[in-house]
Design a protein around this motif. Structure first.
Motif, PDB file in Angstrom:
ATOM      1  N   PRO A 258       0.829  -1.211   0.000  1.00 56.19           N
ATOM      2  CA  PRO A 258       0.000   0.000   0.000  1.00 56.19           C
ATOM      3  C   PRO A 258       0.859   1.254   0.000  1.00 56.19           C
ATOM      4  N   THR A 259       0.414   2.257  -0.754  1.00 56.40           N
ATOM      5  CA  THR A 259       1.123   3.540  -0.818  1.00 56.40           C
ATOM      6  C   THR A 259       0.263   4.676  -0.291  1.00 56.40           C
ATOM      7  N   HIS A 260      -0.962   4.344   0.154  1.00 58.27           N
ATOM      8  CA  HIS A 260      -1.872   5.318   0.766  1.00 58.27           C
ATOM      9  C   HIS A 260      -2.169   6.471  -0.193  1.00 58.27           C
ATOM     10  N   ASP A 261      -2.416   6.134  -1.424  1.00 59.91           N
ATOM     11  CA  ASP A 261      -2.817   7.122  -2.407  1.00 59.91           C
ATOM     12  C   ASP A 261      -3.802   6.471  -3.364  1.00 59.91           C
ATOM     13  N   VAL A 262      -4.089   7.149  -4.463  1.00 55.63           N
ATOM     14  CA  VAL A 262      -5.109   6.671  -5.387  1.00 55.63           C
ATOM     15  C   VAL A 262      -4.737   5.322  -6.004  1.00 55.63           C
ATOM     16  N   LEU A 263      -3.461   4.992  -6.060  1.00 59.46           N
ATOM     17  CA  LEU A 263      -3.047   3.720  -6.658  1.00 59.46           C
ATOM     18  C   LEU A 263      -3.510   2.526  -5.831  1.00 59.46           C
ATOM     19  N   ASP A 264      -3.842   2.742  -4.566  1.00 59.73           N
ATOM     20  CA  ASP A 264      -4.314   1.636  -3.733  1.00 59.73           C
ATOM     21  C   ASP A 264      -5.691   1.134  -4.164  1.00 59.73           C
ATOM     22  N   ARG A 265      -6.343   1.861  -5.063  1.00 60.77           N
ATOM     23  CA  ARG A 265      -7.627   1.383  -5.593  1.00 60.77           C
ATOM     24  C   ARG A 265      -7.473   0.045  -6.305  1.00 60.77           C
ATOM     25  N   SER A 266      -6.272  -0.245  -6.768  1.00 63.29           N
ATOM     26  CA  SER A 266      -6.051  -1.480  -7.505  1.00 63.29           C
ATOM     27  C   SER A 266      -6.251  -2.711  -6.624  1.00 63.29           C
ATOM     28  N   ALA A 267      -6.047  -2.571  -5.318  1.00 65.73           N
ATOM     29  CA  ALA A 267      -6.203  -3.727  -4.430  1.00 65.73           C
ATOM     30  C   ALA A 267      -7.641  -4.239  -4.434  1.00 65.73           C
ATOM     31  N   GLY A 268      -8.600  -3.316  -4.460  1.00 69.06           N
ATOM     32  CA  GLY A 268      -9.999  -3.735  -4.501  1.00 69.06           C
ATOM     33  C   GLY A 268     -10.340  -4.477  -5.778  1.00 69.06           C
ATOM     34  N   THR A 269      -9.810  -4.014  -6.894  1.00 71.21           N
ATOM     35  CA  THR A 269     -10.044  -4.705  -8.161  1.00 71.21           C
ATOM     36  C   THR A 269      -9.425  -6.086  -8.151  1.00 71.21           C
ATOM     37  N   ALA A 270      -8.238  -6.190  -7.571  1.00 71.49           N
ATOM     38  CA  ALA A 270      -7.579  -7.493  -7.490  1.00 71.49           C
ATOM     39  C   ALA A 270      -8.417  -8.467  -6.676  1.00 71.49           C
ATOM     40  N   ALA A 271      -8.926  -8.015  -5.539  1.00 72.35           N
ATOM     41  CA  ALA A 271      -9.734  -8.891  -4.694  1.00 72.35           C
ATOM     42  C   ALA A 271     -11.030  -9.303  -5.383  1.00 72.35           C
ATOM     43  N   ARG A 272     -11.522  -8.434  -6.263  1.00 72.94           N
ATOM     44  CA  ARG A 272     -12.782  -8.723  -6.952  1.00 72.94           C
ATOM     45  C   ARG A 272     -12.601  -9.711  -8.101  1.00 72.94           C
ATOM     46  N   THR A 273     -11.487  -9.620  -8.787  1.00 70.28           N
ATOM     47  CA  THR A 273     -11.324 -10.404 -10.016  1.00 70.28           C
ATOM     48  C   THR A 273     -10.391 -11.606  -9.883  1.00 70.28           C
ATOM     49  N   GLU A 274      -9.534 -11.611  -8.866  1.00 70.14           N
ATOM     50  CA  GLU A 274      -8.528 -12.676  -8.815  1.00 70.14           C
ATOM     51  C   GLU A 274      -9.110 -14.069  -8.556  1.00 70.14           C
ATOM     52  N   PRO A 275     -10.066 -14.260  -7.648  1.00 71.24           N
ATOM     53  CA  PRO A 275     -10.545 -15.630  -7.386  1.00 71.24           C
ATOM     54  C   PRO A 275     -11.021 -16.353  -8.642  1.00 71.24           C
ATOM     55  N   ALA A 276     -11.870 -15.695  -9.425  1.00 72.36           N
ATOM     56  CA  ALA A 276     -12.361 -16.340 -10.643  1.00 72.36           C
ATOM     57  C   ALA A 276     -11.225 -16.599 -11.621  1.00 72.36           C
ATOM     58  N   ALA A 277     -10.276 -15.666 -11.686  1.00 65.07           N
ATOM     59  CA  ALA A 277      -9.139 -15.844 -12.597  1.00 65.07           C
ATOM     60  C   ALA A 277      -8.290 -17.036 -12.170  1.00 65.07           C
ATOM     61  N   LEU A 278      -8.115 -17.212 -10.874  1.00 62.39           N
ATOM     62  CA  LEU A 278      -7.292 -18.329 -10.400  1.00 62.39           C
ATOM     63  C   LEU A 278      -7.926 -19.672 -10.756  1.00 62.39           C
ATOM     64  N   VAL A 279      -9.230 -19.780 -10.547  1.00 60.58           N
ATOM     65  CA  VAL A 279      -9.901 -21.035 -10.893  1.00 60.58           C
ATOM     66  C   VAL A 279      -9.896 -21.246 -12.397  1.00 60.58           C
TER      67      VAL A 279
END
Length: 489
Positions: A258-279
């Protein structure tokens, strides 16, 4: 007749006592300087072009005025520093004041309306042009600022593109911040291209470079919204059509600190899309026989998202991948088995998906010496490790228990009788339960058969004293009976 006395004519009397008819003519007098108009001179210098000095016929001062103006304008436009704008204003005021001072010192002065009107028009043209250009520069930069605050780099760059050299001469300090905005937008355009390439190729290297550029632009104040726009465009493209690419990208985003700026928005997208991508990626890798990688993806979901709805799919995937890995390993060992002391027989391994070792007849994979195992029923044997409950490694036959000893006469010489002992055929075995890889009994089997035939034929060599001990003659039923305890439980 009387005549008047003759008086000869006299030369004319000179006008000046010192003049004489023989003096040389006087030299011509220089014409007086033209009268000057101080207001016209001051207004002429207000043009910053040294016109006032030209009216005074001060050619050198006019050249200095033009050169000084050019230097200051160049410094103002190129550096965009306020101090040079102040110097330019002081230079302008000094030119006006100096021109007025020089004109007032002239004894010949006269109001010249034509000069005043002309220089006034030129001065007004210069001043109004500067004012209008500076005002327009403020308008451009306002649009640049509004576009940047709205996250619209395209509009900001378009507005800054309206700036020309006139704006820079009249308002360099005004338009200079817009140059920084345009440069930042240019860098963001490059970041957008890099991130798009990362999404297209699943390249974490490009992803890292793109985020590095975003972070660099974000360090400059005021760029948060434009960075957000580029980032959101990239994040909105997730997941991609390739689940493995998505898994790679989201893993990088998840692991990014985390960098505590707008780039941290990417973490939410990762959590949303990664599970389905992994399977999805795990399933794809299974079809490509990349079982180890597939299991890694399934396991990553279980480790990182234990509460996800796809955990059951991931557990099934881990199980299937594990079985495929085990079976592939077993097959490799079997292919490299050339005897009872090589390949699988020397390094047994389990295959958890093998049929269980249960009561009744169990199919076995027979390896090693096949002289006798090839005589076993087909229902007992299999060449596919996936269908075998047992792996039986047979070594070369040895003499087993003695069955009978018989006397034979040598047909070449009746004085060389032989006593020959017949033995059961002993087969050393290594029997493994494939499901667990554990070794089982028996460690050997002995095959019985007929002994003491009426005639015994053997190869004769000079050093031989006789045929030596012999194996009993076996049959398929005898081999089957000997191996039955191996395959039956």
């Amino acid at each position: 007749m009387t005549y008047p006395a003759y008086d000869p004519p006299r030369p004319p009397t000179p006008a000046h006592p010192s003049a004489s008819p023989v003096d040389p003519p006087a030299s011509p007098v220089d014409p007086p300087a033209s009268p000057v108009d101080p207001p016209a001179v001051a207004l002429g210098n207000a043009t910053l072009l040294g016109i006032g000095y030209l009216l005074l016929r001060q050619w050198r001062l006019a050249a200095i005025a033009v050169l000084g103006t050019a230097v200051l304008l160049d410094l103002t436009a190129s550096t965009a520093e306020t101090r040079y704008e102040i110097l330019l204003l002081l230079w302008w005021a000094a030119g006006i004041t100096h021109g007025w001072y020089l004109a007032r010192r002239r004894p010949e002065q006269a109001a010249r309306r034509g000069q005043r009107a002309g220089t006034l028009a030129l001065a007004l043209a210069v001043v109004l042009s500067a004012v209008l250009l500076r005002t327009d520069a403020y308008g451009i930069e306002n649009r640049v600022t509004e576009a940047r605050e709205g996250g619209d780099c395209e509009a900001a760059a378009a507005a800054q593109g309206e700036v020309w050299w006139g704006h820079r001469l009249a308002g360099a300090t005004v338009v200079e911040p817009g140059d920084a905005v345009a440069e930042a937008c240019h860098r963001l355009d490059g970041a957008a291209v890099t991130l798009a390439r990362a999404a297209r190729r699943g390249s974490t290297e490009d992803l890292g470079r793109g985020f590095g550029t975003l972070a660099g632009v974000l360090d400059e104040p005021g760029n948060e919204q434009t960075v957000r726009t580029v980032l959101d465009t990239f994040l909105d493209g997730l997941p991609t059509d390739n689940s493995c690419d998505t898994a790679a990208l989201t893993a990088w985003l998840r692991d990014r600190g985390p960098t505590h700026d707008v780039l941290d928005r990417s973490a939410g997208t990762a959590a949303r899309t990664e599970p389905a991508a992994l399977v999805g990626c795990g399933d794809h890798l299974m079809t490509e026989d990349a079982w180890q990688q597939a299991r890694t993806h399934y396991q990553r979901l279980l480790d990182s998202y234990p509460d996800d709805a796809r955990t059951d799919e991931a557990r099934d995937g881990v199980r299937a991948a594990t079985l495929a890995i085990e079976l592939d390993h077993v097959r490799g060992l079997v292919e490299n088995t050339y005897g009872a002391d090589s390949g699988y027989c020397s390094q047994p391994a389990k295959y958890s998906g093998a049929p269980p070792y249960r009561n009744g007849t169990n199919r076995a994979l027979f390896l090693g010496d096949s002289e006798y195992t090839d005589k076993l029923p087909g229902s007992w044997r299999t060449g596919d490790p996936a269908k075998a409950a047992l792996v039986v490694c047979a070594d070369a036959a040895e003499h087993g228990a003695a069955v009978e000893t018989c006397a034979y006469e040598n047909d070449k010489s009746k004085y060389l009788p032989h006593r020959v002992t017949f033995h059961k055929v002993k087969i050393p075995l290594k029997v493994y339960e494939l499901r667990t890889g554990k070794r089982l009994d028996p460690r050997s089997v002995q095959i019985g058969g007929g002994s003491c035939p009426s005639v015994l034929r053997y190869e004769y060599y000079l050093h031989d004293l006789g045929p030596g001990d012999q194996f009993v003659s076996t049959s398929k039923s005898g081999v089957r009976d000997a191996f039955r305890p191996v395959v039956e439980r």
